[in-house]
Design a protein around this motif. Structure first.
Motif, mmCIF file in Angstrom:
data_model
loop_
_atom_site.group_PDB
_atom_site.id
_atom_site.type_symbol
_atom_site.label_atom_id
_atom_site.label_comp_id
_atom_site.label_asym_id
_atom_site.label_seq_id
_atom_site.Cartn_x
_atom_site.Cartn_y
_atom_site.Cartn_z
ATOM 1 N N GLY A 113 14.288 79.905 62.068
ATOM 2 C CA GLY A 113 15.332 80.554 61.288
ATOM 3 C C GLY A 113 16.669 80.693 61.970
ATOM 4 N N ARG A 114 16.744 80.451 63.281
ATOM 5 C CA ARG A 114 18.007 80.559 64.012
ATOM 6 C C ARG A 114 18.218 79.310 64.844
ATOM 7 N N ALA A 115 19.479 78.851 64.899
ATOM 8 C CA ALA A 115 19.775 77.661 65.693
ATOM 9 C C ALA A 115 21.264 77.568 65.964
ATOM 10 N N ASN A 116 21.591 76.773 66.972
ATOM 11 C CA ASN A 116 22.994 76.454 67.226
ATOM 12 C C ASN A 116 23.232 75.007 66.806
ATOM 13 N N ILE A 166 22.880 80.642 54.599
ATOM 14 C CA ILE A 166 22.804 80.949 56.026
ATOM 15 C C ILE A 166 23.980 81.849 56.377
ATOM 16 N N HIS A 167 23.919 82.494 57.535
ATOM 17 C CA HIS A 167 25.076 83.241 58.010
ATOM 18 C C HIS A 167 25.199 83.033 59.505
ATOM 19 N N ARG A 168 26.319 83.441 60.030
ATOM 20 C CA ARG A 168 26.615 83.265 61.448
ATOM 21 C C ARG A 168 26.706 84.641 62.096
ATOM 22 N N PRO A 169 25.588 85.108 62.702
ATOM 23 C CA PRO A 169 25.605 86.440 63.309
ATOM 24 C C PRO A 169 26.494 86.527 64.541
ATOM 25 N N SER A 170 26.691 85.410 65.218
ATOM 26 C CA SER A 170 27.612 85.367 66.353
ATOM 27 C C SER A 170 28.119 83.940 66.506
ATOM 28 N N ARG A 171 29.151 83.784 67.278
ATOM 29 C CA ARG A 171 29.750 82.465 67.456
ATOM 30 C C ARG A 171 28.710 81.474 67.996
ATOM 31 N N ILE A 209 19.190 70.175 57.514
ATOM 32 C CA ILE A 209 19.523 71.396 58.254
ATOM 33 C C ILE A 209 18.566 72.516 57.861
ATOM 34 N N LEU A 210 18.330 72.675 56.570
ATOM 35 C CA LEU A 210 17.426 73.721 56.099
ATOM 36 C C LEU A 210 16.016 73.518 56.635
ATOM 37 N N GLU A 211 15.548 72.288 56.607
ATOM 38 C CA GLU A 211 14.202 72.010 57.118
ATOM 39 C C GLU A 211 14.107 72.298 58.611
ATOM 40 N N ALA A 212 15.147 71.964 59.363
ATOM 41 C CA ALA A 212 15.147 72.263 60.798
ATOM 42 C C ALA A 212 15.108 73.777 61.023
ATOM 43 N N LEU A 213 15.867 74.530 60.225
ATOM 44 C CA LEU A 213 15.874 75.985 60.364
ATOM 45 C C LEU A 213 14.529 76.603 59.978
ATOM 46 N N LYS A 214 13.840 75.990 59.031
ATOM 47 C CA LYS A 214 12.549 76.513 58.578
ATOM 48 C C LYS A 214 11.402 76.054 59.466
#
Length: 81
Positions: free
Chosen positions: A30-33, A61-66, A15-20
């Protein structure tokens, strides 16, 4: 606050590698659903959701929106940018 003592699992690492992904190429990163993360990693929905919850609880990570997750920081990296 980022929990620097948290040790990511192998699936968390995916997950981290996908986000990076993309940051070295200048692409958006840096952002994904969860759906995109499932497609990118090949992990099941339940595995992605579990990893996102674990990484969010650790403050990485954090969730800025749903339905949207954003990388805060990987404390193992000295200079992430």
């Amino acid at each position: 606050m980022v929990n620097e003592q948290y040790t990511p699992t192998e699936k968390d690492e995916q997950i981290l590698e996908a986000l990076k992904g993309g940051r070295d190429r200048g692409d958006p990163w840096g952002r994904a659903n969860p759906r995109w993360l499932m497609d990118e990693t090949g992990l099941s929905k339940s595995n992605v959701e579990f990893c996102l919850r674990s990484l969010r609880d650790a403050g990485w990570i954090h969730r800025p929106s749903r339905g949207l997750y954003e990388l805060v920081e990987d404390p193992r990296e000295e200079n992430p940018n």
